[in-house]
Write a protein that holds these residues in place. Structure first.
Motif, PDB file in Angstrom:
ATOM      1  N   MET A   1       0.858  -1.172   0.000  1.00 24.10           N
ATOM      2  CA  MET A   1       0.000   0.000   0.000  1.00 24.10           C
ATOM      3  C   MET A   1       0.899   1.228   0.000  1.00 24.10           C
ATOM      4  O   MET A   1       1.649   1.431   0.931  1.00 24.10           O
ATOM      5  CB  MET A   1      -0.911  -0.046   1.213  1.00 24.10           C
ATOM      6  CG  MET A   1      -1.723   1.165   1.407  1.00 24.10           C
ATOM      7  SD  MET A   1      -3.498   1.088   1.163  1.00 24.10           S
ATOM      8  CE  MET A   1      -3.812  -0.340   0.248  1.00 24.10           C
ATOM      9  N   LYS A   2       0.800   2.007  -1.047  1.00 25.54           N
ATOM     10  CA  LYS A   2       1.666   3.166  -1.208  1.00 25.54           C
ATOM     11  C   LYS A   2       1.267   4.324  -0.301  1.00 25.54           C
ATOM     12  O   LYS A   2       2.101   4.974   0.296  1.00 25.54           O
ATOM     13  CB  LYS A   2       1.653   3.627  -2.664  1.00 25.54           C
ATOM     14  CG  LYS A   2       2.229   2.614  -3.608  1.00 25.54           C
ATOM     15  CD  LYS A   2       2.106   3.075  -5.030  1.00 25.54           C
ATOM     16  CE  LYS A   2       2.571   1.985  -5.964  1.00 25.54           C
ATOM     17  NZ  LYS A   2       2.338   2.275  -7.342  1.00 25.54           N
ATOM     18  N   ASN A   3      -0.019   4.601  -0.207  1.00 20.60           N
ATOM     19  CA  ASN A   3      -0.483   5.762   0.530  1.00 20.60           C
ATOM     20  C   ASN A   3      -1.194   5.326   1.816  1.00 20.60           C
ATOM     21  O   ASN A   3      -2.416   5.260   1.869  1.00 20.60           O
ATOM     22  CB  ASN A   3      -1.415   6.603  -0.359  1.00 20.60           C
ATOM     23  CG  ASN A   3      -1.652   7.981   0.209  1.00 20.60           C
ATOM     24  OD1 ASN A   3      -1.390   8.238   1.382  1.00 20.60           O
ATOM     25  ND2 ASN A   3      -2.161   8.871  -0.617  1.00 20.60           N
ATOM     26  N   VAL A   4      -0.405   5.042   2.841  1.00 14.65           N
ATOM     27  CA  VAL A   4      -0.960   4.550   4.101  1.00 14.65           C
ATOM     28  C   VAL A   4      -1.847   5.604   4.757  1.00 14.65           C
ATOM     29  O   VAL A   4      -2.890   5.276   5.327  1.00 14.65           O
ATOM     30  CB  VAL A   4       0.176   4.127   5.067  1.00 14.65           C
ATOM     31  CG1 VAL A   4      -0.388   3.698   6.411  1.00 14.65           C
ATOM     32  CG2 VAL A   4       1.001   3.015   4.454  1.00 14.65           C
ATOM     33  N   ASN A   5      -1.476   6.872   4.658  1.00  8.47           N
ATOM     34  CA  ASN A   5      -2.285   7.933   5.280  1.00  8.47           C
ATOM     35  C   ASN A   5      -3.673   8.025   4.665  1.00  8.47           C
ATOM     36  O   ASN A   5      -4.660   8.185   5.375  1.00  8.47           O
ATOM     37  CB  ASN A   5      -1.565   9.286   5.193  1.00  8.47           C
ATOM     38  CG  ASN A   5      -0.342   9.343   6.079  1.00  8.47           C
ATOM     39  OD1 ASN A   5      -0.256   8.660   7.091  1.00  8.47           O
ATOM     40  ND2 ASN A   5       0.631  10.144   5.681  1.00  8.47           N
ATOM     41  N   LEU A   6      -3.750   7.909   3.342  1.00 14.42           N
ATOM     42  CA  LEU A   6      -5.055   7.940   2.676  1.00 14.42           C
ATOM     43  C   LEU A   6      -5.886   6.738   3.094  1.00 14.42           C
ATOM     44  O   LEU A   6      -7.067   6.868   3.421  1.00 14.42           O
ATOM     45  CB  LEU A   6      -4.885   7.963   1.156  1.00 14.42           C
ATOM     46  CG  LEU A   6      -6.184   7.913   0.338  1.00 14.42           C
ATOM     47  CD1 LEU A   6      -7.029   9.158   0.596  1.00 14.42           C
ATOM     48  CD2 LEU A   6      -5.871   7.758  -1.145  1.00 14.42           C
ATOM     49  N   ALA A   7      -5.278   5.564   3.100  1.00 18.89           N
ATOM     50  CA  ALA A   7      -5.992   4.346   3.479  1.00 18.89           C
ATOM     51  C   ALA A   7      -6.486   4.447   4.916  1.00 18.89           C
ATOM     52  O   ALA A   7      -7.634   4.102   5.206  1.00 18.89           O
ATOM     53  CB  ALA A   7      -5.079   3.130   3.306  1.00 18.89           C
ATOM     54  N   SER A   8      -5.647   4.931   5.813  1.00 15.74           N
ATOM     55  CA  SER A   8      -6.026   5.062   7.225  1.00 15.74           C
ATOM     56  C   SER A   8      -7.187   6.030   7.395  1.00 15.74           C
ATOM     57  O   SER A   8      -8.149   5.752   8.110  1.00 15.74           O
ATOM     58  CB  SER A   8      -4.831   5.551   8.049  1.00 15.74           C
ATOM     59  OG  SER A   8      -3.773   4.647   7.968  1.00 15.74           O
ATOM     60  N   LYS A   9      -7.096   7.164   6.725  1.00 17.60           N
ATOM     61  CA  LYS A   9      -8.135   8.195   6.812  1.00 17.60           C
ATOM     62  C   LYS A   9      -9.467   7.671   6.285  1.00 17.60           C
ATOM     63  O   LYS A   9     -10.512   7.811   6.939  1.00 17.60           O
ATOM     64  CB  LYS A   9      -7.697   9.424   6.015  1.00 17.60           C
ATOM     65  CG  LYS A   9      -8.715  10.525   5.945  1.00 17.60           C
ATOM     66  CD  LYS A   9      -8.240  11.649   5.047  1.00 17.60           C
ATOM     67  CE  LYS A   9      -9.391  12.579   4.766  1.00 17.60           C
ATOM     68  NZ  LYS A   9      -9.310  13.214   3.475  1.00 17.60           N
TER      69      LYS A   9
END
Length: 116
Positions: A1-9
């Motif tokens: 997963m490249k964008n962990v912050n987006l996924a978390s949000k």
């Protein structure tokens, strides 16, 4: 997963908008609640298997967690219960998986029709 912050949000938004607790999600995913908390804070990553289970539960695609511009079209399901048990979440997940597959097939059919 490249964008962990987006996924978390996005995961946290989906969970909260569904009025599910971290404990309910953790039980559904068969993981510890602290793991869910750390994921929502961007401190941990989730495996693809767990993300796919989350996608089935919320009726979204993996792309929704990876691509900023990806749109989310929620499934319309009505409940008559204020409390959802783990078994309920399993059923919702199964129904959404079928609905996502139908949505995908319809998009493929539209592309075939447009090409003709």
């Amino acid at each position: 997963m490249k964008n962990v912050n987006l996924a978390s949000k996005r995961f946290k938004e989906l969970r909260e908008s569904s009025n599910l607790t971290q404990v309910q999600i953790a039980n559904f995913l068969n993981i510890d609640q602290s793991y869910v908390s750390k994921f929502e804070k961007g401190e941990r990553k989730l495996s693809v298997d767990i993300l796919e289970k989350i996608c089935n539960l919320f009726g979204c695609t993996l792309k929704y967690f990876e691509i900023e511009d990806e749109k989310y079209t929620p499934m319309s399901i009505a409940f008559r219960s204020n409390t959802l048990q783990n078994e309920d979440l399993e059923i919702i997940s199964a129904i959404n998986k079928v609905a996502l597959n139908i949505r995908f097939i319809n998009l493929m059919l539209e592309e075939v029709i447009i090409e003709k």
